[in-house]
Design a protein around this motif. Structure first.
Motif, PDB file in Angstrom:
ATOM      1  N   CYS A 360       1.078  -1.602  -0.318  1.00 54.76           N
ATOM      2  CA  CYS A 360      -0.039   0.647  -0.103  1.00 54.76           C
ATOM      3  C   CYS A 360       0.776   1.105  -0.069  1.00 54.76           C
ATOM      4  CB  CYS A 360      -1.088  -0.127   1.387  1.00 54.76           C
ATOM      5  SG  CYS A 360      -0.185  -0.268   2.519  1.00 54.76           S
ATOM      6  N   GLY A 361       0.147   2.265   0.175  1.00 50.13           N
ATOM      7  CA  GLY A 361       0.347   3.531   0.502  1.00 50.13           C
ATOM      8  C   GLY A 361       1.838   3.934  -0.660  1.00 50.13           C
ATOM      9  N   TRP A 362       1.454   3.974  -1.934  1.00 53.74           N
ATOM     10  CA  TRP A 362       1.289   4.023  -3.364  1.00 53.74           C
ATOM     11  C   TRP A 362       0.896   6.027  -3.867  1.00 53.74           C
ATOM     12  CZ3 TRP A 362       4.727   1.329  -5.819  1.00 53.74           C
ATOM     13  CH2 TRP A 362       5.307   0.121  -4.775  1.00 53.74           C
ATOM     14  N   CYS A 363       0.535   6.551  -2.802  1.00 50.84           N
ATOM     15  CA  CYS A 363      -0.041   8.022  -3.332  1.00 50.84           C
ATOM     16  C   CYS A 363      -0.611   7.770  -4.856  1.00 50.84           C
ATOM     17  CB  CYS A 363       1.709   8.327  -2.722  1.00 50.84           C
ATOM     18  SG  CYS A 363       1.620   8.122  -1.491  1.00 50.84           S
ATOM     19  N   TYR A 364      -0.031   8.710  -5.273  1.00 44.30           N
ATOM     20  CA  TYR A 364      -0.644   9.454  -6.604  1.00 44.30           C
ATOM     21  C   TYR A 364       0.227   8.966  -7.446  1.00 44.30           C
ATOM     22  CZ  TYR A 364       2.173  13.300  -4.889  1.00 44.30           C
ATOM     23  OH  TYR A 364       3.308  13.999  -4.627  1.00 44.30           O
ATOM     24  N   GLY A 365       1.233   8.334  -7.332  1.00 44.35           N
ATOM     25  CA  GLY A 365       1.986   7.650  -8.056  1.00 44.35           C
ATOM     26  C   GLY A 365       1.713   6.277  -8.062  1.00 44.35           C
ATOM     27  N   GLY A 366       0.913   4.905  -7.948  1.00 49.13           N
ATOM     28  CA  GLY A 366       1.167   4.103  -8.112  1.00 49.13           C
ATOM     29  C   GLY A 366       0.664   3.307  -9.653  1.00 49.13           C
ATOM     30  N   PHE A 367       0.379   3.907 -10.649  1.00 44.41           N
ATOM     31  CA  PHE A 367      -0.178   3.414 -11.769  1.00 44.41           C
ATOM     32  C   PHE A 367       0.905   2.717 -12.168  1.00 44.41           C
ATOM     33  CE2 PHE A 367      -0.472   3.567 -16.286  1.00 44.41           C
ATOM     34  CZ  PHE A 367      -1.716   2.258 -16.603  1.00 44.41           C
ATOM     35  N   LYS A 368       2.728   3.145 -12.234  1.00 46.98           N
ATOM     36  CA  LYS A 368       3.319   2.781 -13.068  1.00 46.98           C
ATOM     37  C   LYS A 368       4.522   1.754 -12.257  1.00 46.98           C
ATOM     38  CE  LYS A 368       5.249   7.105 -11.417  1.00 46.98           C
ATOM     39  NZ  LYS A 368       4.772   7.238 -10.332  1.00 46.98           N
ATOM     40  N   ALA A 369       4.056   1.650 -11.277  1.00 42.78           N
ATOM     41  CA  ALA A 369       4.083   0.713  -9.941  1.00 42.78           C
ATOM     42  C   ALA A 369       3.881  -0.692 -10.387  1.00 42.78           C
ATOM     43  CB  ALA A 369       4.131   1.711  -9.116  1.00 42.78           C
ATOM     44  N   VAL A 370       2.179  -0.849 -10.976  1.00 44.90           N
ATOM     45  CA  VAL A 370       1.357  -1.966 -11.113  1.00 44.90           C
ATOM     46  C   VAL A 370       2.579  -3.373 -10.994  1.00 44.90           C
ATOM     47  CG1 VAL A 370       0.099  -2.931 -12.870  1.00 44.90           C
ATOM     48  CG2 VAL A 370      -1.067  -1.417 -11.928  1.00 44.90           C
ATOM     49  N   PRO A 371       3.514  -3.273 -12.835  1.00 40.74           N
ATOM     50  CA  PRO A 371       4.146  -4.365 -12.838  1.00 40.74           C
ATOM     51  C   PRO A 371       4.931  -4.231 -11.850  1.00 40.74           C
ATOM     52  CG  PRO A 371       3.757  -3.445 -14.661  1.00 40.74           C
ATOM     53  CD  PRO A 371       3.635  -2.213 -13.754  1.00 40.74           C
ATOM     54  N   GLY A 372       6.084  -4.064 -11.614  1.00 43.95           N
ATOM     55  CA  GLY A 372       7.143  -3.726  -9.934  1.00 43.95           C
ATOM     56  C   GLY A 372       6.229  -4.360  -8.603  1.00 43.95           C
ATOM     57  N   SER A 373       5.239  -3.554  -8.535  1.00 46.36           N
ATOM     58  CA  SER A 373       4.566  -3.755  -7.236  1.00 46.36           C
ATOM     59  C   SER A 373       4.533  -5.203  -7.013  1.00 46.36           C
ATOM     60  CB  SER A 373       3.588  -3.046  -6.833  1.00 46.36           C
ATOM     61  OG  SER A 373       2.882  -3.350  -5.532  1.00 46.36           O
ATOM     62  N   GLY A 374       3.738  -5.675  -8.230  1.00 43.50           N
ATOM     63  CA  GLY A 374       2.546  -7.270  -8.314  1.00 43.50           C
ATOM     64  C   GLY A 374       4.056  -8.355  -8.034  1.00 43.50           C
ATOM     65  N   PHE A 375       5.641  -7.763  -8.782  1.00 46.36           N
ATOM     66  CA  PHE A 375       6.284  -8.840  -8.855  1.00 46.36           C
ATOM     67  C   PHE A 375       7.365  -9.229  -7.781  1.00 46.36           C
ATOM     68  CE2 PHE A 375      10.170 -10.668  -9.906  1.00 46.36           C
ATOM     69  CZ  PHE A 375      10.171 -11.000 -11.325  1.00 46.36           C
TER      70      PHE A 375
END
Ligand SMILES: Cc1cc2nc3c(=O)[nH]c(=O)nc-3n(C[C@H](O)[C@H](O)[C@H](O)COP(=O)(O)OP(=O)(O)OC[C@H]3O[C@@H](n4cnc5c(N)ncnc54)[C@H](O)[C@@H]3O)c2cc1C
Length: 417
Positions: A360-375
């Motif tokens: 959690c805590g992706w603030c307003y920038g979590g879309f670009k993080a979708v692949p990296g976060s899931g991985f």
């Protein structure tokens, strides 16, 4: 069902009758090895990589609404790896690498468009900060260029260069940044996870988390109890509420972020452009709409819609930077719920409850993080070890003060990040 150019042409000739639903609609089983709470971008990518990278199959994603109806379908789709601090820098660089191969990996066109991001600066101090950031980006293996005012003017002739308060001095250009199609990302991961045996269960709200002797045993849902050996919480703006079901109090405030789109126009903005003196950024969608956004609404809320004062504020920033936008008609605006941390950086960690994990805590920038976060989250859930690029996203940094990653330098003001 695979996608290809041939298939699209064949379906066009046959009246589009051959397409099948892209994922099953299963009823929840009474028990899974792993339950992921939240069917947004991060939850779906976590399930996908659990199955693909770790060979796990007995997994359910529980989504209270429909897949992709949260922030993953509401954002302005900017993908970038231009972070400055160790921790963020290597994580977003890894995520961008995954983006670059994502359409092929998912066999689903996520419409990644690496059109480049131009971040303007308006003072000598901002130029210095831009140079440092550019060096950091290059050091992590990504690309960055420093542009002077005349170079920016060649690319973006329609900006106001001589605004008395905010004259444009130049820009940091990141050629690998760009946009992607947000819905396609959610649908592509959903389809990929479903094909690997993950149960995607919609209209299934988690209402409680079962814990016995310090260990998670399952969840209570609007469709009955489900037992699970491991549970991952990935619910973005609802993180505080869902974590509270496990007795946790997170250092997170939920704030609204709005976005706006104009009527379709002829091509005019070729890049993503960010205003350095106001929180305003803009790009043009493939349909021609100018897609833009700005600051948070500056108060905590769970309402997925915005308020007029911030709309006025964003329009003022838009008009200050590019007066020509005043001719465009605004078509729509909407809002999403942001999970703001005190340092503006995310959390991917275990919790004090055995088998319970949080992302959690992706603030307003979590879309670009979708692949990296899931991985990275899948790696943590499957192996119990932190994945190297996300190793600094620890929850206890807010308790100990060690490892804070305050990218914006705004301290613990959630609404300023
Ligand atoms: C207007 C706007 C613009 C943005 N622009 C960008 C951008 O340009 N670039 C960028 O990188 N990021 C951007 N973001 C941020 C990005 O969209 C989010 O950080 C990211 O999408 C959050 O992760 P998610 O996709 O998993 O969230 P979500 O899609 O919100 O997924 C969480 C899911 O959990 C579900 N859920 C919640 N509670 C429960 C429960 N109790 N039981 C079951 N399910 C539950 C929700 O229904 C939701 O579907 C923007 C966000 C907004 C709103």
């Amino acid at each position: 069902m695979g996608f290809s150019g041939f298939r699209v042409i064949a379906e066009g000739l046959m009246g589009q009758r051959g397409w099948k639903p892209m994922w099953r609609d299963p009823s929840p089983k009474s028990e899974y090895d792993i339950v992921i709470i939240g069917g947004g971008g991060h939850g779906l990518s976590t399930a996908y990589y659990l199955a693909k990278e770790h060979g796990l199959k007995n997994i359910a994603v529980l989504e209270k609404g429909y897949l992709g109806g949260g922030n993953v379908g509401r954002n302005t789709t900017i993908v970038r790896a231009n972070y400055f601090l160790p921790g963020n820098s290597e994580f977003y660089s890894h995520s961008l690498k995954l983006w670059e191969g994502l359409s092929q990996d998912l066999n689903y066109n996520v419409m990644l468009s690496q059109r480049g991001q131009i971040t303007l600066f308006h003072s000598d101090g901002q130029r210095d900060a831009g140079v440092r950031r550019g060096n950091m980006i290059a050091g992590q293996g990504n690309k960055a260029e420093l542009w002077d005012r005349e170079r920016v003017r060649r690319e973006l002739p329609y900006l106001d260069y001589d605004n008395t308060r905010f004259p444009i001095y130049g820009a940091l250009f990141c050629p690998e940044s760009g946009t992607a199609r947000h819905d396609a990302v959610a649908w592509g991961y959903a389809r990929g996870a479903d094909q690997r045996g993950v149960d995607l269960i919609q209209n299934c709200e988690v209402t409680g988390i079962d814990i016995q002797d310090g260990k998670v045993t399952g969840v209570q849902t609007s469709r009955g109890a489900i037992r699970a050996k491991k549970v991952g919480i990935v619910v973005a703006g609802r993180s505080g509420q869902v974590a509270a079901m496990a007795g946790m109090r997170l250092p997170i405030e939920s704030h609204i972020l709005q976005a706006f789109v104009t009527e379709g126009l002829k091509p005019v903005i070729d890049h993503v452009v960010s205003f350095g003196m106001g929180h305003f950024y803009i790009s043009q969608s493939d349909k021609g709409g100018l897609v833009f956004g700005g600051d948070l609404d500056f108060h905590s809320s769970y309402a997925a819609r915005g308020n007029l004062p911030m709309q006025e504020h964003v329009m003022e920033a838009a008009m200050t930077l590019m007066p020509m936008i005043g001719k465009a008609k605004l078509l729509r605006s909407w809002g999403g719920i942001m999970d703001m941390t005190p340092d503006g950086s995310p959390i991917i960690d275990k919790t004090d409850t055995e088998g319970l994990f949080i992302d959690c805590g992706w603030c307003y920038g979590g879309f670009k993080a979708v692949p990296g976060s899931g991985f990275s989250f899948a790696h943590l859930i499957a192996t119990g070890n932190h994945h190297a690029p996300a190793a600094r996203f620890r929850l206890d940094r807010f308790r100990t003060g060690r490892g804070i990653m305050d990218e914006e330098g705004t301290g613990s003001q959630h609404n300023l990040h």
